[in-house]
Design a protein around this motif. Structure first.
Motif, PDB file in Angstrom:
ATOM      1  N   PHE A  35       0.720  -1.200  -0.045  1.00  0.00           N
ATOM      2  CA  PHE A  35       0.081  -0.155   0.069  1.00  0.00           C
ATOM      3  C   PHE A  35       0.864   1.255  -0.030  1.00  0.00           C
ATOM      4  O   PHE A  35       2.097   1.184   0.441  1.00  0.00           O
ATOM      5  CB  PHE A  35      -1.018   0.018   1.232  1.00  0.00           C
ATOM      6  CG  PHE A  35      -2.061  -1.180   1.269  1.00  0.00           C
ATOM      7  CD1 PHE A  35      -2.990  -1.248   0.232  1.00  0.00           C
ATOM      8  CD2 PHE A  35      -1.911  -2.128   2.184  1.00  0.00           C
ATOM      9  CE1 PHE A  35      -3.920  -1.842   0.257  1.00  0.00           C
ATOM     10  CE2 PHE A  35      -3.083  -2.978   2.110  1.00  0.00           C
ATOM     11  CZ  PHE A  35      -3.937  -3.144   1.137  1.00  0.00           C
ATOM     12  N   GLN A  36       0.379   2.262  -0.321  1.00  0.00           N
ATOM     13  CA  GLN A  36       0.963   3.736  -0.524  1.00  0.00           C
ATOM     14  C   GLN A  36       1.484   3.977   0.766  1.00  0.00           C
ATOM     15  O   GLN A  36       0.815   3.844   1.888  1.00  0.00           O
ATOM     16  CB  GLN A  36       0.008   4.879  -1.082  1.00  0.00           C
ATOM     17  CG  GLN A  36       1.049   5.996  -1.464  1.00  0.00           C
ATOM     18  CD  GLN A  36       0.033   7.168  -2.154  1.00  0.00           C
ATOM     19  OE1 GLN A  36      -1.153   7.079  -1.974  1.00  0.00           O
ATOM     20  NE2 GLN A  36       0.597   8.059  -2.627  1.00  0.00           N
ATOM     21  N   GLY A  37       2.895   4.360   0.843  1.00  0.00           N
ATOM     22  CA  GLY A  37       3.598   4.730   2.134  1.00  0.00           C
ATOM     23  C   GLY A  37       4.209   3.769   2.903  1.00  0.00           C
ATOM     24  O   GLY A  37       4.976   3.951   3.800  1.00  0.00           O
ATOM     25  N   HIS A  38       4.025   2.214   2.301  1.00  0.00           N
ATOM     26  CA  HIS A  38       4.548   1.272   2.973  1.00  0.00           C
ATOM     27  C   HIS A  38       5.922   0.960   2.055  1.00  0.00           C
ATOM     28  O   HIS A  38       5.654   1.000   0.758  1.00  0.00           O
ATOM     29  CB  HIS A  38       3.706   0.200   3.112  1.00  0.00           C
ATOM     30  CG  HIS A  38       2.390   0.499   3.915  1.00  0.00           C
ATOM     31  ND1 HIS A  38       1.251   1.466   3.802  1.00  0.00           N
ATOM     32  CD2 HIS A  38       2.108   0.062   5.344  1.00  0.00           C
ATOM     33  CE1 HIS A  38       0.767   1.590   4.825  1.00  0.00           C
ATOM     34  NE2 HIS A  38       0.947   0.875   5.691  1.00  0.00           N
ATOM     35  N   GLY A  39       6.765  -0.173   2.721  1.00  0.00           N
ATOM     36  CA  GLY A  39       7.573  -0.563   1.933  1.00  0.00           C
ATOM     37  C   GLY A  39       8.677   0.263   1.206  1.00  0.00           C
ATOM     38  O   GLY A  39       9.355  -0.012   0.241  1.00  0.00           O
ATOM     39  N   PRO A  44       1.656   9.559   1.161  1.00  0.00           N
ATOM     40  CA  PRO A  44       0.838  10.495   0.534  1.00  0.00           C
ATOM     41  C   PRO A  44       0.665  11.682   1.620  1.00  0.00           C
ATOM     42  O   PRO A  44       0.768  11.552   2.724  1.00  0.00           O
ATOM     43  CB  PRO A  44      -0.762   9.648   0.497  1.00  0.00           C
ATOM     44  CG  PRO A  44      -0.511   8.668   1.512  1.00  0.00           C
ATOM     45  CD  PRO A  44       0.820   8.329   1.507  1.00  0.00           C
ATOM     46  N   SER A  45       0.134  12.777   0.963  1.00  0.00           N
ATOM     47  CA  SER A  45      -0.033  14.077   1.616  1.00  0.00           C
ATOM     48  C   SER A  45      -1.405  13.926   2.544  1.00  0.00           C
ATOM     49  O   SER A  45      -1.690  14.537   3.804  1.00  0.00           O
ATOM     50  CB  SER A  45      -0.102  15.178   1.138  1.00  0.00           C
ATOM     51  OG  SER A  45      -1.347  15.221  -0.008  1.00  0.00           O
ATOM     52  N   THR A  46      -2.297  13.047   2.102  1.00  0.00           N
ATOM     53  CA  THR A  46      -3.669  12.868   2.893  1.00  0.00           C
ATOM     54  C   THR A  46      -3.465  11.783   3.867  1.00  0.00           C
ATOM     55  O   THR A  46      -2.546  10.795   3.815  1.00  0.00           O
ATOM     56  CB  THR A  46      -4.931  12.385   1.581  1.00  0.00           C
ATOM     57  OG1 THR A  46      -4.258  11.144   0.993  1.00  0.00           O
ATOM     58  CG2 THR A  46      -4.947  13.678   0.765  1.00  0.00           C
ATOM     59  N   ILE A  50      -9.197   3.215   4.596  1.00  0.00           N
ATOM     60  CA  ILE A  50      -9.538   1.723   4.376  1.00  0.00           C
ATOM     61  C   ILE A  50      -9.951   2.013   2.617  1.00  0.00           C
ATOM     62  O   ILE A  50      -9.610   1.365   1.737  1.00  0.00           O
ATOM     63  CB  ILE A  50     -10.311   1.225   5.121  1.00  0.00           C
ATOM     64  CG1 ILE A  50     -10.086   0.695   6.385  1.00  0.00           C
ATOM     65  CG2 ILE A  50     -10.506  -0.274   4.552  1.00  0.00           C
ATOM     66  CD1 ILE A  50      -8.306   0.245   6.608  1.00  0.00           C
ATOM     67  N   ALA A  51     -10.878   3.152   2.482  1.00  0.00           N
ATOM     68  CA  ALA A  51     -11.360   3.274   1.276  1.00  0.00           C
ATOM     69  C   ALA A  51     -10.442   3.382   0.102  1.00  0.00           C
ATOM     70  O   ALA A  51     -10.257   3.421  -0.892  1.00  0.00           O
ATOM     71  CB  ALA A  51     -12.175   4.440   1.233  1.00  0.00           C
ATOM     72  N   GLY A  52      -9.243   4.443   0.636  1.00  0.00           N
ATOM     73  CA  GLY A  52      -8.193   4.625  -0.375  1.00  0.00           C
ATOM     74  C   GLY A  52      -7.290   3.441  -0.703  1.00  0.00           C
ATOM     75  O   GLY A  52      -6.979   3.213  -1.656  1.00  0.00           O
ATOM     76  N   PHE A  53      -7.013   2.615   0.494  1.00  0.00           N
ATOM     77  CA  PHE A  53      -6.367   1.256   0.072  1.00  0.00           C
ATOM     78  C   PHE A  53      -7.142   0.368  -0.913  1.00  0.00           C
ATOM     79  O   PHE A  53      -6.590  -0.179  -1.706  1.00  0.00           O
ATOM     80  CB  PHE A  53      -5.961   0.447   1.457  1.00  0.00           C
ATOM     81  CG  PHE A  53      -4.933   1.275   2.438  1.00  0.00           C
ATOM     82  CD1 PHE A  53      -3.851   2.013   1.825  1.00  0.00           C
ATOM     83  CD2 PHE A  53      -5.203   1.207   3.773  1.00  0.00           C
ATOM     84  CE1 PHE A  53      -2.989   2.624   2.722  1.00  0.00           C
ATOM     85  CE2 PHE A  53      -4.180   1.857   4.610  1.00  0.00           C
ATOM     86  CZ  PHE A  53      -3.043   2.649   3.950  1.00  0.00           C
ATOM     87  N   ILE A  58      -8.114  -1.798  -6.475  1.00  0.00           N
ATOM     88  CA  ILE A  58      -8.862  -1.910  -7.675  1.00  0.00           C
ATOM     89  C   ILE A  58      -7.841  -1.488  -8.888  1.00  0.00           C
ATOM     90  O   ILE A  58      -7.741  -2.043 -10.146  1.00  0.00           O
ATOM     91  CB  ILE A  58      -9.957  -0.851  -7.721  1.00  0.00           C
ATOM     92  CG1 ILE A  58     -11.244  -1.523  -6.621  1.00  0.00           C
ATOM     93  CG2 ILE A  58     -10.650  -0.808  -8.891  1.00  0.00           C
ATOM     94  CD1 ILE A  58     -11.702  -2.931  -6.997  1.00  0.00           C
ATOM     95  N   ALA A  59      -7.024  -0.489  -8.637  1.00  0.00           N
ATOM     96  CA  ALA A  59      -6.223  -0.090  -9.688  1.00  0.00           C
ATOM     97  C   ALA A  59      -4.951  -1.118  -9.926  1.00  0.00           C
ATOM     98  O   ALA A  59      -4.678  -1.358 -11.222  1.00  0.00           O
ATOM     99  CB  ALA A  59      -5.416   1.431  -9.135  1.00  0.00           C
TER     100      ALA A  59
END
Length: 229
Positions: A35-39, A44-46, A50-53, A58-59
């Motif tokens: 997930f974004q910000g991990h690894g 992200p700035s926001t 859970i909806a974002g993840f 989906i992407a």
């Protein structure tokens, strides 16, 4: 070959699930993502949500031209899976969750968030701090702060509510360790009774951290559930 996507937990990355990925690769086409910000990826700035993840999942499926897939989600990854099962059921064939917290309350989220204190962790458990830095890079402290804030937000407004459990139709196996100090057997049983097509699995002598879980047994249970063997 059956496809399966592995979703990691909070403060983890796809590397956390590499041992399980290797155990499954003879029977599945296995995918994973961080997930974004991990690894070590850019934060992200926001706020984390859970909806974002779920949108990232989906992407990922779209980018890999995957119409639908089975999902294994550990801890937070399982919660993301449940969100997907509610909002994008056509993309999820089956969902296997492990050690996923299902009953988010204000008091409980405050307790969990309080443990995510980078300063205290560096002082009291420097080896853990070093492992987080190795996994996520120099941004691990900011990652921890964002994760703590997400937990507080979930306590105020769970992103998978009890009414959602009753509307989920995806076949799900909810699993929990009998010695998990973060996720109770009671909350897992409660969700199991609410979700129509769900099964319940209690893993004996099992605590929360994925590194301490019997990967061979989990891989066997994934095969049994997803492949109906």
């Amino acid at each position: 070959m059956q496809q399966i996507l592995l979703l990691h937990g909070a403060l983890g990355s796809e590397k956390s699930l590499q041992p399980l990925k290797e155990l499954l690769q003879n029977d599945f086409e296995v995918f994973s993502l961080s997930f974004q910000g991990h690894g070590g990826s850019e934060l992200p700035s926001t706020d984390f949500t859970i909806a974002g993840f779920a949108s990232e999942v989906i992407a990922f499926l779209d980018d890999n031209q995957i119409e639908s897939i089975a999902i294994f989600g550990y801890s937070m990854g399982g919660y993301v899976g449940l969100y997907l099962a509610k909002h994008f059921p056509e993309r999820i064939q089956k969902l296997f969750t492990l050690a996923t917290k299902l009953n988010w309350t204000v008091e409980g989220s405050q307790k969990e968030a309080a443990m995510l204190n980078p300063t205290a962790i560096k002082e009291k458990v420097p080896k853990y701090a070093a492992s987080l830095e190795q996994l996520h890079g120099e941004n691990w402290e900011a990652l921890m702060h964002k994760t703590a804030q997400m937990m507080l937000n979930l306590g105020q407004n769970p992103e998978v509510k009890e009414v959602d459990f009753e509307q989920i139709t995806t076949p799900i196996l909810l699993s929990v360790g009998d010695k998990d100090a973060m996720v109770t057997l009671e909350e897992t049983i409660h969700a199991h009774r609410k979700i129509q097509h769900s099964q319940l699995l209690v893993l004996p002598n099992t605590i929360h951290p994925i590194e301490r879980v019997d990967g061979v047994e989990v891989a066997h249970q994934i095969q049994r559930f997803v492949l109906d063997c």
